[in-house]
Design a protein around this motif. Structure first.
Motif, PDB file in Angstrom:
ATOM      1  N   ILE A 242       0.847  -1.191   0.000  1.00 59.44           N
ATOM      2  CA  ILE A 242       0.000   0.000   0.000  1.00 59.44           C
ATOM      3  C   ILE A 242       0.883   1.240   0.000  1.00 59.44           C
ATOM      4  O   ILE A 242       1.895   1.295   0.712  1.00 59.44           O
ATOM      5  N   GLU A 243       0.547   2.197  -0.855  1.00 51.09           N
ATOM      6  CA  GLU A 243       1.242   3.485  -0.901  1.00 51.09           C
ATOM      7  C   GLU A 243       0.290   4.536  -0.355  1.00 51.09           C
ATOM      8  O   GLU A 243      -0.804   4.732  -0.881  1.00 51.09           O
ATOM      9  N   ASN A 244       0.698   5.182   0.724  1.00 47.95           N
ATOM     10  CA  ASN A 244      -0.180   6.104   1.434  1.00 47.95           C
ATOM     11  C   ASN A 244       0.099   7.559   1.082  1.00 47.95           C
ATOM     12  O   ASN A 244       1.259   7.985   1.066  1.00 47.95           O
ATOM     13  N   TYR A 245      -0.971   8.310   0.847  1.00 46.03           N
ATOM     14  CA  TYR A 245      -0.854   9.752   0.723  1.00 46.03           C
ATOM     15  C   TYR A 245      -0.944  10.356   2.124  1.00 46.03           C
ATOM     16  O   TYR A 245      -1.627   9.821   3.004  1.00 46.03           O
ATOM     17  N   PRO A 246      -0.268  11.473   2.357  1.00 43.24           N
ATOM     18  CA  PRO A 246      -0.286  12.083   3.695  1.00 43.24           C
ATOM     19  C   PRO A 246      -1.565  12.874   3.954  1.00 43.24           C
ATOM     20  O   PRO A 246      -2.280  13.253   3.020  1.00 43.24           O
ATOM     21  N   LEU A 247      -1.836  13.112   5.230  1.00 42.92           N
ATOM     22  CA  LEU A 247      -2.908  14.025   5.596  1.00 42.92           C
ATOM     23  C   LEU A 247      -2.524  15.444   5.189  1.00 42.92           C
ATOM     24  O   LEU A 247      -1.371  15.845   5.356  1.00 42.92           O
ATOM     25  N   PRO A 248      -3.452  16.221   4.679  1.00 46.60           N
ATOM     26  CA  PRO A 248      -3.129  17.600   4.296  1.00 46.60           C
ATOM     27  C   PRO A 248      -2.591  18.428   5.456  1.00 46.60           C
ATOM     28  O   PRO A 248      -1.741  19.293   5.265  1.00 46.60           O
ATOM     29  N   ASP A 249      -3.075  18.154   6.679  1.00 41.90           N
ATOM     30  CA  ASP A 249      -2.679  18.946   7.838  1.00 41.90           C
ATOM     31  C   ASP A 249      -1.368  18.490   8.465  1.00 41.90           C
ATOM     32  O   ASP A 249      -0.814  19.181   9.317  1.00 41.90           O
ATOM     33  N   ASN A 250      -0.886  17.316   8.061  1.00 42.50           N
ATOM     34  CA  ASN A 250       0.340  16.796   8.658  1.00 42.50           C
ATOM     35  C   ASN A 250       0.976  15.797   7.697  1.00 42.50           C
ATOM     36  O   ASN A 250       0.548  14.643   7.631  1.00 42.50           O
ATOM     37  N   PRO A 251       2.001  16.211   6.942  1.00 43.15           N
ATOM     38  CA  PRO A 251       2.608  15.329   5.945  1.00 43.15           C
ATOM     39  C   PRO A 251       3.285  14.099   6.540  1.00 43.15           C
ATOM     40  O   PRO A 251       3.605  13.161   5.823  1.00 43.15           O
ATOM     41  N   LYS A 252       3.494  14.081   7.876  1.00 41.80           N
ATOM     42  CA  LYS A 252       4.119  12.915   8.502  1.00 41.80           C
ATOM     43  C   LYS A 252       3.100  11.840   8.878  1.00 41.80           C
ATOM     44  O   LYS A 252       3.475  10.758   9.317  1.00 41.80           O
ATOM     45  N   SER A 253       1.817  12.134   8.729  1.00 38.31           N
ATOM     46  CA  SER A 253       0.769  11.165   9.053  1.00 38.31           C
ATOM     47  C   SER A 253       0.046  10.738   7.778  1.00 38.31           C
ATOM     48  O   SER A 253      -0.258  11.561   6.921  1.00 38.31           O
ATOM     49  N   SER A 254      -0.240   9.446   7.675  1.00 34.18           N
ATOM     50  CA  SER A 254      -0.930   8.917   6.503  1.00 34.18           C
ATOM     51  C   SER A 254      -2.438   9.089   6.637  1.00 34.18           C
ATOM     52  O   SER A 254      -2.992   8.886   7.721  1.00 34.18           O
ATOM     53  N   ALA A 255      -3.074   9.436   5.525  1.00 34.85           N
ATOM     54  CA  ALA A 255      -4.531   9.555   5.533  1.00 34.85           C
ATOM     55  C   ALA A 255      -5.181   8.243   5.943  1.00 34.85           C
ATOM     56  O   ALA A 255      -6.217   8.228   6.615  1.00 34.85           O
ATOM     57  N   MET A 256      -4.566   7.114   5.570  1.00 37.42           N
ATOM     58  CA  MET A 256      -5.149   5.811   5.873  1.00 37.42           C
ATOM     59  C   MET A 256      -5.269   5.573   7.377  1.00 37.42           C
ATOM     60  O   MET A 256      -6.175   4.851   7.822  1.00 37.42           O
TER      61      MET A 256
END
Length: 274
Positions: A242-256
């Motif tokens: 799985i390739e995760n995109y980051p949360l818009p508010d925190n690039p160190k956290s995955s949206a998943m």
């Protein structure tokens, strides 16, 4: 709510621990999807600081205050240091406790203590898949004999800045992917707690902290975080990536990570559970 996902009667009362990007996204998605739950409290380290919280939610910074909220589910997304104090309070209050910062469980004693509390108070400890996919299949496969599980975590080189990886390779001058750590899930999560919570999740699903192999990779060409789980056993073989995109508010956290928390919460109030 998706078609066919008829809500059950009654409303789950949720306490979110952590007011950061993950908790905020969970709250937003639950509201947007009109999920029949109520966020009754947000747990933080300092309640005197102004912050945006869901309407009607009280802000608390003392775990002892959880009992008075009537929360039936406490969802932790605040970091490893928060797990013990909020977990103890949640379970003593009879609430189920969902843990995102699973690196705390490299301490076997902590998990043992929390499990004892859960048993005593009729509550459960829930481990969401975090940034991973395929954990359902991995956990199912573990019902039969497992031969081996390897979890490879690949992130952009810059994502490893501020961790021990900086002493193991030159993150700023990499020309190709470098595997800077190979070892057990316990060692990975202990040495890289903010980047390798997933190591604990995949290990708890199947072979445990000391028998699950983890490889950590810094890739100067990668744009997103990738997780690849390879497993074999009496069930057969599986590979999940799985390739995760980051949360818009925190690039160190995955949206998943936030999405899997929303799924966990919705599965508690829907009649159709997937």
């Amino acid at each position: 709510m998706p078609n066919g996902c008829t809500p059950m009667s009654g409303s789950e009362r949720i306490a979110l621990i952590g007011a950061g990007a993950i908790g905020g996204q969970v709250a937003r998605l639950l509201a947007e999807r009109d999920t029949p739950v109520r966020i009754v409290a947000v747990g933080v380290s300092d309640a005197s600081r102004a912050r945006a919280v869901p309407a009607g939610a009280m802000v608390i910074d003392d775990p002892a205050a959880l009992a008075a909220t009537g929360a039936t589910l406490v969802v932790e997304a605040a970091g490893r240091a928060s797990v013990e104090s909020w977990g103890v309070a949640a379970l003593q209050a009879g609430a189920d406790f969902a843990v995102s910062s699973t690196s705390a469980f490299v301490d076997d004693g902590l998990l043992t203590r929390l499990l004892a509390l859960a048993d005593r108070h009729g509550a459960r400890i829930l481990i969401p898949p975090g940034a991973l996919g395929g954990i359902d299949a991995l956990a199912a496969a573990a019902r039969m004999g497992m031969h081996g599980v390897t979890h490879i975590v690949t992130k952009p080189a810059a994502a490893w800045a501020g961790t021990e990886a900086e002493t193991l390779c030159d993150l700023h001058r990499l020309a190709a992917p470098v595997t800077f750590f190979e070892g057990t899930a316990r060692a990975a999560a202990d040495r890289f707690p903010r980047n390798a919570n997933v190591a604990v999740i995949s290990s708890l699903a199947a072979m445990g902290l000391d028998d699950t192999r983890i490889a950590l990779v810094a890739d100067p060409q990668a744009r997103h975080n990738t997780h690849r789980i390879e497993a074999s056993g009496d069930f057969g073989r599986m590979t999940v990536e799985i390739e995760n995109y980051p949360l818009p508010d925190n690039p160190k956290s995955s949206a998943m990570t936030a999405l899997n928390l929303v799924r966990l919460i919705e599965n508690r109030v829907q009649r159709l559970v997937i």
